[in-house]
Design an enzyme around this catalytic site. Structure first.
Site, PDB file in Angstrom:
ATOM      1  N   LYS A 204       0.812  -1.213   0.000  1.00 18.61           N
ATOM      2  CA  LYS A 204       0.000   0.000   0.000  1.00 18.61           C
ATOM      3  C   LYS A 204       0.853   1.273   0.000  1.00 18.61           C
ATOM      4  CE  LYS A 204      -4.197  -2.223   1.338  1.00 18.61           C
ATOM      5  NZ  LYS A 204      -5.194  -2.598   2.324  1.00 18.61           N
ATOM      6  N   ARG A 244      -2.821 -10.203   5.118  1.00 20.28           N
ATOM      7  CA  ARG A 244      -3.197 -10.379   3.710  1.00 20.28           C
ATOM      8  C   ARG A 244      -2.077  -9.799   2.844  1.00 20.28           C
ATOM      9  NH1 ARG A 244      -5.504  -7.322  -0.228  1.00 20.28           N
ATOM     10  NH2 ARG A 244      -7.051  -8.286  -1.596  1.00 20.28           N
TER      11      ARG A 244
HETATM   12  N1  PMM Z   1      -7.110  -4.374   0.847  1.00 19.65           N
HETATM   13  C1  PMM Z   1      -7.394  -4.433  -0.461  1.00 19.65           C
HETATM   14  C2  PMM Z   1      -8.374  -5.319  -0.929  1.00 19.65           C
HETATM   15  N2  PMM Z   1      -9.026  -6.137  -0.082  1.00 19.65           N
HETATM   16  N3  PMM Z   1      -9.387  -6.935   2.095  1.00 19.65           N
HETATM   17  C3  PMM Z   1      -9.122  -6.876   3.402  1.00 19.65           C
HETATM   18  N4  PMM Z   1      -9.775  -7.691   4.252  1.00 19.65           N
HETATM   19  N5  PMM Z   1      -8.200  -6.022   3.920  1.00 19.65           N
HETATM   20  C4  PMM Z   1      -7.504  -5.169   3.125  1.00 19.65           C
HETATM   21  O1  PMM Z   1      -6.685  -4.394   3.651  1.00 19.65           O
HETATM   22  C5  PMM Z   1      -7.762  -5.190   1.723  1.00 19.65           C
HETATM   23  C6  PMM Z   1      -8.733  -6.103   1.242  1.00 19.65           C
HETATM   24  C7  PMM Z   1      -6.642  -3.513  -1.396  1.00 19.65           C
HETATM   25  O2  PMM Z   1      -6.526  -3.925  -2.693  1.00 19.65           O
HETATM   26  P1  PMM Z   1      -5.461  -5.044  -3.254  1.00 19.65           P
HETATM   27  O3  PMM Z   1      -6.218  -6.320  -3.408  1.00 19.65           O
HETATM   28  O4  PMM Z   1      -4.991  -4.545  -4.562  1.00 19.65           O
HETATM   29  O5  PMM Z   1      -4.388  -5.182  -2.238  1.00 19.65           O
END
Ligand code: PMM
Length: 274
Positions: A204, A244
């Site tokens: 991020k 994640r």
């Molecule tokens: N961040 C993204 C997408 N989904 N789900 C959860 N639970 N927590 C997160 O911080 C999160 C998420 C951001 O997009 P990306 O898939 O490109 O990383």
């Protein structure tokens, strides 16, 4: 938790896995690298992203969810849509990961309650198209904890027991640089809300800022993945149940090394106990 984005426009790996076979192969690689959960998403949540039609989202994610579940993986579906959540659970997903915590689709919590699936409730203040308009906080930790507590209450009212809930502070969602660090420092205060907390810092922008990188594009993923490994270890140390990440190996290695420092039986065993 390894990220399998089946989108043409995700901010850090967009476009690479939009074809189902490539996404499945990528998920299997993340699993071989040590991911215990594969998070399959068909709608980008990068800042500025527009919403995707649920039918398109389902076309993208369902074949991937089905194939990875059939291969024996524990699959979560990253969606804000009730219909996609239910279809993905029918295709084998065990977790619905809703970054909006049930706010984007008023049907989602009841729909998930009617299944056996677990739910990730993310902290969210509005759609990605203008998420930074909402990034106003007097005390980020207190406000994130209070707003997530309301999502936990809403999920409970819809019939989901706390044992099936996972809270997520939504790093980067409606939060600017320093606000993300404040929320991460306050992570222990989130842990009391529900027993399990998931943290997603992977690649991020606030990590890029910490590294002194320009905002966009993300051109040096290895540096972001190293920074992700550091924040993931610190999150695990602070009590997170799962992290994640896009690239599993650096975080897995960092967690292994940190586990040796901590000694057996400390936080690493807590990270995956349900
Ligand atoms: N961040 C993204 C997408 N989904 N789900 C959860 N639970 N927590 C997160 O911080 C999160 C998420 C951001 O997009 P990306 O898939 O490109 O990383």
């Amino acid at each position: 938790m390894g990220v399998v984005n089946v989108t043409p426009d995700s901010f850090s790996d967009g476009g690479r896995f939009v074809d189902a076979d490539a996404a499945i192969a990528h998920g299997l690689r993340l699993r071989a690298d040590g991911a215990e959960i594969l998070d399959v998403g068909g709608e980008s949540t990068r800042p500025g992203a527009e919403r995707v039609d649920p039918a398109v989202e389902q076309e993208r994610v369902l074949p991937v969810v089905r194939a990875l579940a059939e291969a024996g993986a524990e699959v979560s579906v990253d969606t804000m849509n009730a219909t996609t959540a239910v279809a993905a659970v029918a295709a084998g997903a065990l977790i619905v990961n809703d970054v909006s915590g049930g706010l984007a689709d008023p049907e989602l919590l009841a729909a998930v309650a009617a299944t056996d699936a677990e739910i990730v409730l993310g902290h969210w203040r509005g759609p990605s198209a203008d998420m930074y308009a909402q990034a106003q906080y007097d005390d980020p930790v207190r406000e994130v904890v209070a707003e997530l507590a309301r999502r936990v209450e809403a999920a409970a009212a819809a019939g989901i027991p706390p044992s099936r809930m996972i809270a997520d502070p939504g790093i980067g969602f409606g939060k600017r640089g320093e606000q993300n660090w404040a929320v991460l420092r306050g992570l222990p205060r989130l842990i009391g809300l529900v027993p399990r907390v998931l943290v997603g810092t992977s690649r991020k922008g606030f990590l890029g800022s910490a590294l002194g990188e320009p905002d966009a594009p993300v051109d040096d993923l290895a540096r972001r993945d190293l920074a992700t490994a550091v924040t993931s270890v610190l999150a695990a140390q602070a009590g997170a149940w799962a992290v994640r990440v896009h690239e599993v190996t650096p975080t897995r290695d960092a967690l292994r090394v940190a586990q040796h420092w901590e000694g057996e039986g400390r936080w690493m065993s807590r990270t995956r106990s349900r």
